[in-house]
Design a protein around this motif. Structure first.
Motif, PDB file in Angstrom:
ATOM      1  N   GLU A  58       0.785  -1.146  -0.132  1.00 48.63           N
ATOM      2  CA  GLU A  58       0.004  -0.025  -0.033  1.00 48.63           C
ATOM      3  C   GLU A  58       0.887   1.364   0.058  1.00 48.63           C
ATOM      4  O   GLU A  58       1.759   1.308   0.875  1.00 48.63           O
ATOM      5  N   GLU A  60       0.183   4.425   0.828  1.00 49.18           N
ATOM      6  CA  GLU A  60       0.174   5.321   2.112  1.00 49.18           C
ATOM      7  C   GLU A  60      -0.194   4.427   3.387  1.00 49.18           C
ATOM      8  O   GLU A  60       0.766   3.602   3.434  1.00 49.18           O
ATOM      9  N   ASN A  70     -15.655   6.655   1.931  1.00 45.61           N
ATOM     10  CA  ASN A  70     -16.948   6.520   1.320  1.00 45.61           C
ATOM     11  C   ASN A  70     -18.133   7.027   2.167  1.00 45.61           C
ATOM     12  O   ASN A  70     -18.085   6.980   3.308  1.00 45.61           O
ATOM     13  N   ARG A 208       4.722   2.036  -1.599  1.00 47.53           N
ATOM     14  CA  ARG A 208       4.372   2.416  -3.073  1.00 47.53           C
ATOM     15  C   ARG A 208       5.107   1.471  -4.065  1.00 47.53           C
ATOM     16  O   ARG A 208       6.405   1.377  -3.996  1.00 47.53           O
ATOM     17  N   SER A 238      -7.999   1.174  -7.698  1.00 44.42           N
ATOM     18  CA  SER A 238      -9.356   1.894  -7.864  1.00 44.42           C
ATOM     19  C   SER A 238      -8.898   3.361  -8.515  1.00 44.42           C
ATOM     20  O   SER A 238      -8.007   3.348  -9.463  1.00 44.42           O
ATOM     21  N   ALA A 244       2.831   2.860 -12.464  1.00 42.20           N
ATOM     22  CA  ALA A 244       3.358   1.465 -12.349  1.00 42.20           C
ATOM     23  C   ALA A 244       2.465   0.471 -13.096  1.00 42.20           C
ATOM     24  O   ALA A 244       3.113  -0.345 -13.453  1.00 42.20           O
ATOM     25  N   PHE A 258     -17.076  14.056  -2.753  1.00 33.69           N
ATOM     26  CA  PHE A 258     -16.927  14.734  -1.261  1.00 33.69           C
ATOM     27  C   PHE A 258     -17.864  14.795  -0.436  1.00 33.69           C
ATOM     28  O   PHE A 258     -19.232  14.523  -0.877  1.00 33.69           O
ATOM     29  N   TYR A 289     -25.900  11.952  -2.367  1.00 32.43           N
ATOM     30  CA  TYR A 289     -26.002  10.880  -1.752  1.00 32.43           C
ATOM     31  C   TYR A 289     -26.047  11.184  -0.101  1.00 32.43           C
ATOM     32  O   TYR A 289     -25.219  11.903   0.362  1.00 32.43           O
ATOM     33  N   LEU A 344     -12.980   8.353  -6.816  1.00 32.47           N
ATOM     34  CA  LEU A 344     -13.635   6.968  -7.535  1.00 32.47           C
ATOM     35  C   LEU A 344     -12.818   6.779  -8.862  1.00 32.47           C
ATOM     36  O   LEU A 344     -12.250   7.457  -9.561  1.00 32.47           O
ATOM     37  N   TYR A 366     -15.202   0.517 -10.150  1.00 29.80           N
ATOM     38  CA  TYR A 366     -16.433   0.696  -9.278  1.00 29.80           C
ATOM     39  C   TYR A 366     -17.529   1.414  -9.537  1.00 29.80           C
ATOM     40  O   TYR A 366     -18.347   1.313  -8.882  1.00 29.80           O
TER      41      TYR A 366
HETATM   42  C1  LIG Z   1     -16.085  10.151  -1.292  1.00 26.99           C
HETATM   43  C2  LIG Z   1     -16.853   8.718  -1.719  1.00 26.99           C
HETATM   44  C3  LIG Z   1     -17.993   7.964  -1.455  1.00 26.99           C
HETATM   45  C4  LIG Z   1     -18.271   6.768  -1.806  1.00 26.99           C
HETATM   46  N1  LIG Z   1     -19.382   6.392  -1.397  1.00 26.99           N
HETATM   47  C5  LIG Z   1     -19.644   5.079  -1.633  1.00 26.99           C
HETATM   48  C6  LIG Z   1     -20.908   4.492  -1.129  1.00 26.99           C
HETATM   49  O1  LIG Z   1     -21.458   4.996  -0.396  1.00 26.99           O
HETATM   50  N2  LIG Z   1     -21.142   3.009  -1.356  1.00 26.99           N
HETATM   51  C7  LIG Z   1     -20.316   2.386  -2.440  1.00 26.99           C
HETATM   52  O2  LIG Z   1     -20.849   1.183  -2.665  1.00 26.99           O
HETATM   53  N3  LIG Z   1     -19.313   2.912  -2.715  1.00 26.99           N
HETATM   54  C8  LIG Z   1     -18.858   4.246  -2.489  1.00 26.99           C
HETATM   55  N4  LIG Z   1     -17.539   4.674  -2.921  1.00 26.99           N
HETATM   56  C9  LIG Z   1     -16.744   3.920  -3.944  1.00 26.99           C
HETATM   57  C10 LIG Z   1     -15.809   2.989  -2.790  1.00 26.99           C
HETATM   58  O3  LIG Z   1     -15.303   3.591  -1.756  1.00 26.99           O
HETATM   59  C11 LIG Z   1     -14.653   2.299  -3.693  1.00 26.99           C
HETATM   60  O4  LIG Z   1     -15.295   1.717  -5.040  1.00 26.99           O
HETATM   61  C12 LIG Z   1     -13.916   1.256  -2.830  1.00 26.99           C
HETATM   62  O5  LIG Z   1     -13.644   1.705  -1.605  1.00 26.99           O
HETATM   63  C13 LIG Z   1     -12.853   0.926  -3.930  1.00 26.99           C
HETATM   64  O6  LIG Z   1     -12.062  -0.053  -2.805  1.00 26.99           O
HETATM   65  P1  LIG Z   1     -10.688  -0.397  -3.456  1.00 26.99           P
HETATM   66  O7  LIG Z   1      -9.768  -1.222  -2.563  1.00 26.99           O
HETATM   67  O8  LIG Z   1     -10.769  -0.906  -5.018  1.00 26.99           O
HETATM   68  O9  LIG Z   1      -9.703   1.088  -3.711  1.00 26.99           O
HETATM   69  P2  LIG Z   1      -9.044   1.997  -2.687  1.00 26.99           P
HETATM   70  O10 LIG Z   1      -9.876   1.946  -1.269  1.00 26.99           O
HETATM   71  O11 LIG Z   1      -9.288   3.312  -3.263  1.00 26.99           O
HETATM   72  O12 LIG Z   1      -7.846   1.564  -2.479  1.00 26.99           O
HETATM   73  C14 LIG Z   1      -7.156   1.692  -3.353  1.00 26.99           C
HETATM   74  C15 LIG Z   1      -5.402   2.005  -2.535  1.00 26.99           C
HETATM   75  O13 LIG Z   1      -4.245   1.753  -3.628  1.00 26.99           O
HETATM   76  C16 LIG Z   1      -3.211   2.404  -3.107  1.00 26.99           C
HETATM   77  N5  LIG Z   1      -2.633   2.452  -4.176  1.00 26.99           N
HETATM   78  C17 LIG Z   1      -2.377   3.226  -5.573  1.00 26.99           C
HETATM   79  N6  LIG Z   1      -1.251   3.129  -6.249  1.00 26.99           N
HETATM   80  C18 LIG Z   1      -0.615   2.301  -5.518  1.00 26.99           C
HETATM   81  C19 LIG Z   1       0.750   2.003  -5.781  1.00 26.99           C
HETATM   82  N7  LIG Z   1       1.401   2.317  -7.008  1.00 26.99           N
HETATM   83  N8  LIG Z   1       1.337   1.016  -5.061  1.00 26.99           N
HETATM   84  C20 LIG Z   1       0.723   0.768  -3.831  1.00 26.99           C
HETATM   85  N9  LIG Z   1      -0.335   1.014  -3.371  1.00 26.99           N
HETATM   86  C21 LIG Z   1      -1.049   1.774  -4.335  1.00 26.99           C
HETATM   87  C22 LIG Z   1      -3.925   3.705  -2.702  1.00 26.99           C
HETATM   88  O14 LIG Z   1      -2.897   4.447  -1.900  1.00 26.99           O
HETATM   89  C23 LIG Z   1      -5.155   3.227  -2.046  1.00 26.99           C
HETATM   90  O15 LIG Z   1      -5.106   3.159  -0.873  1.00 26.99           O
HETATM   91  C24 LIG Z   1     -17.314   6.022  -2.535  1.00 26.99           C
HETATM   92  C25 LIG Z   1     -16.032   6.586  -2.888  1.00 26.99           C
HETATM   93  C26 LIG Z   1     -15.496   7.887  -2.527  1.00 26.99           C
HETATM   94  C27 LIG Z   1     -14.399   8.326  -2.800  1.00 26.99           C
END
Ligand SMILES: Cc1cc2nc3c(=O)[nH]c(=O)nc-3n(C[C@H](O)[C@H](O)[C@H](O)COP(=O)(O)OP(=O)(O)OC[C@H]3O[C@@H](n4cnc5c(N)ncnc54)[C@H](O)[C@@H]3O)c2cc1C
Length: 429
Positions: A58, A60, A70, A208, A238, A244, A258, A289, A344, A366
């Motif tokens: 990860e 961060e 979210n 990273r 996401s 990379a 937001f 929402y 997103l 997503y």
């Molecule tokens: C404000 C907001 C509100 C939302 N509300 C909803 C909701 O109510 N309901 C719903 O279903 N969905 C909602 N979503 C969408 C949902 O949060 C996401 O679809 C979901 O969290 C995606 O999960 P993920 O693990 O794929 O990605 P993320 O949780 O975004 O994690 C991706 C991670 O990859 C890491 N990363 C990126 N590049 C690298 C790299 N080169 N090396 C290592 N790590 C890296 C990042 O640091 C990050 O932590 C919302 C999103 C946002 C932003």
């Protein structure tokens, strides 16, 4: 009072932090998962439970991305309307995809139960509110359509009955889906991280991934914390997908979303605003929402299309306060205590995509619908990696398109135009 730019959810739990930076990276693993959100952690938990040696890398801290920022709405359905899904992919595919969405909410419920995650998950149901009379007319066909095509019950609420669902006069009716749930996203991602670790995965923050190279059957990965080798890679980055994994980055559009959180409201006012604690969103392209948590109104949307920074976040606080008071005039004197943003990931066809290319697995796109789906796809893609049948996955049945004419290199220059286009659609439709 100027709201704090801290993520409110982070104040409700102890998020994983720098403790994940002290252990050295393993030299070799079976699977390296890039991204420590729901996708990566759910996959890591599944893989580790199957005896696979897996490391989560990860950039961060664990859970830092959209997964702790979210709205916590744990929803049935897909971002794309199901009529469109049927037209594009056919009835059978649409039914399989919708069924995955039902299973995705079940998966969250099961993990929360099995891992004893204290994140307030409950089947509150969701409420889709009609922002225009024509939208409500459109809802009328949905009840039969969902029953006939998907064997799924949704209920129509007329404008005169809305008070039992929402304390607002802003809408022309609504649709209720009782199967959806809600949770506290930061508590959930923290619990998922502990569950992945308990199963045997190693989690590495501040790692990273800067580059990866395939030599023979192995991947040589360079991270901020040094090198690591892996047999396979799963990308779950996401909206934060970067250089990379350039080929994937070109297929994912990062879009800012937001949220504001008010001060804690009285029990009476909270009840009046949302008597059933529904997950609520409206029928606009530029949608709002909102939902309650701990008597706070959590109110969000896409105020600026660009990803979060101090300026877009500050502007969003004003925009969302105004929008919230339009929906709920009762909140005109309520303090907004927190505002934050997150990113997103939208694919160009608005669908979620899983698959494998050059030995790199991915689950992306997503489109703001990832709480349940990212958990589910993390798990099922991990299973498919082990079983060697990713091509049979329901979300791998269609192409993952890039930008039309290849006009995108990862910098979303067209977002202001897309934002304007959505505003026009909201005006005319
Ligand atoms: C404000 C907001 C509100 C939302 N509300 C909803 C909701 O109510 N309901 C719903 O279903 N969905 C909602 N979503 C969408 C949902 O949060 C996401 O679809 C979901 O969290 C995606 O999960 P993920 O693990 O794929 O990605 P993320 O949780 O975004 O994690 C991706 C991670 O990859 C890491 N990363 C990126 N590049 C690298 C790299 N080169 N090396 C290592 N790590 C890296 C990042 O640091 C990050 O932590 C919302 C999103 C946002 C932003």
């Amino acid at each position: 009072m100027t709201p704090s730019q801290q993520i409110y959810w982070h104040t409700t739990t102890h998020m994983p932090g720098e403790e994940n930076t002290s252990t050295p990276l393993p030299e070799k693993v079976d699977v390296a998962v890039i991204g420590g959100g729901y996708t990566g952690l759910s996959a890591a938990r599944t893989l580790a439970k199957r005896g696979v040696n897996v490391a989560v890398l990860e950039a961060e801290t664990i859970g830092w991305g959209a997964s702790s920022r979210n709205g916590g709405m744990t929803l049935t359905g897909l971002k794309l309307g199901l009529q469109t899904v049927i037209k594009r992919y056919g009835r059978d595919n649409a039914r399989r995809l919708f069924q995955c969405s039902i299973e995705s909410v079940d998966t969250v419920e099961q993990i929360v139960k099995d891992e004893n995650i204290d994140c307030g998950f409950a089947r509150y149901g969701h409420l889709l509110t009609a922002s225009k009379p024509a939208h409500y007319e459109g809802f009328k066909g949905e009840v039969d359509f969902m029953a006939k095509e998907f064997n799924h019950a949704v209920r129509l609420i007329s404008q005169k009955d809305l008070k039992s669902e929402i304390g607002s006069d802003a809408y022309h009716g609504a649709l209720v889906d009782e199967v959806s749930g809600g949770l506290n996203p930061a508590q959930y991602v923290t619990g998922l991280a502990h569950a992945a670790e308990k199963a045997g995965a190693t989690l590495h923050a501040r790692a990273r991934v800067n580059s990866l190279e395939r030599r023979g059957k192995r991947f040589f990965i360079q991270t901020e914390r040094g090198p690591i080798q892996a047999e396979s890679i799963l990308v779950g980055t996401s909206g934060y997908t970067g250089n990379a994994t350039k080929k994937l980055q070109k297929k994912v559009i990062p879009i800012g979303s937001f949220i504001i959180a008010t001060e804690r409201l009285s029990d009476e006012l909270a009840y009046q605003l949302s008597p059933k604690n529904r997950m609520i969103f409206d029928s606009m392209h530029y949608l709002n929402y909102f939902r309650l948590w701990d008597n706070r109104m959590i109110f969000g949307g896409r105020a600026a299309f660009f990803p979060e920074n101090k300026n877009t976040i500050a502007r969003s606080a004003e925009i969302w306060r105004r929008e919230m008071v339009e929906v709920y005039p009762q909140l005109k004197d309520a303090n907004v205590e927190y505002v934050w943003g997150g990113t997103l990931d939208f694919a160009f066809d608005m669908m979620t995509h899983v698959g494998e290319a050059d030995g790199i697995y991915y689950s992306l796109g997503y489109a703001g619908h990832g709480v349940a789906m990212a958990t589910y796809l993390g798990k099922t893609v991990a299973d498919a990696m082990m079983n060697g049948n990713i091509k049979e996955h329901p979300f791998a049945q269609f192409d993952f398109p890039g930008a039309p004419l290849g006009l995108y290199n990862g910098y979303p220059w067209f977002l202001p135009f897309a934002g304007a286009w959505h505003k026009i659609l909201d005006w005319v439709e």
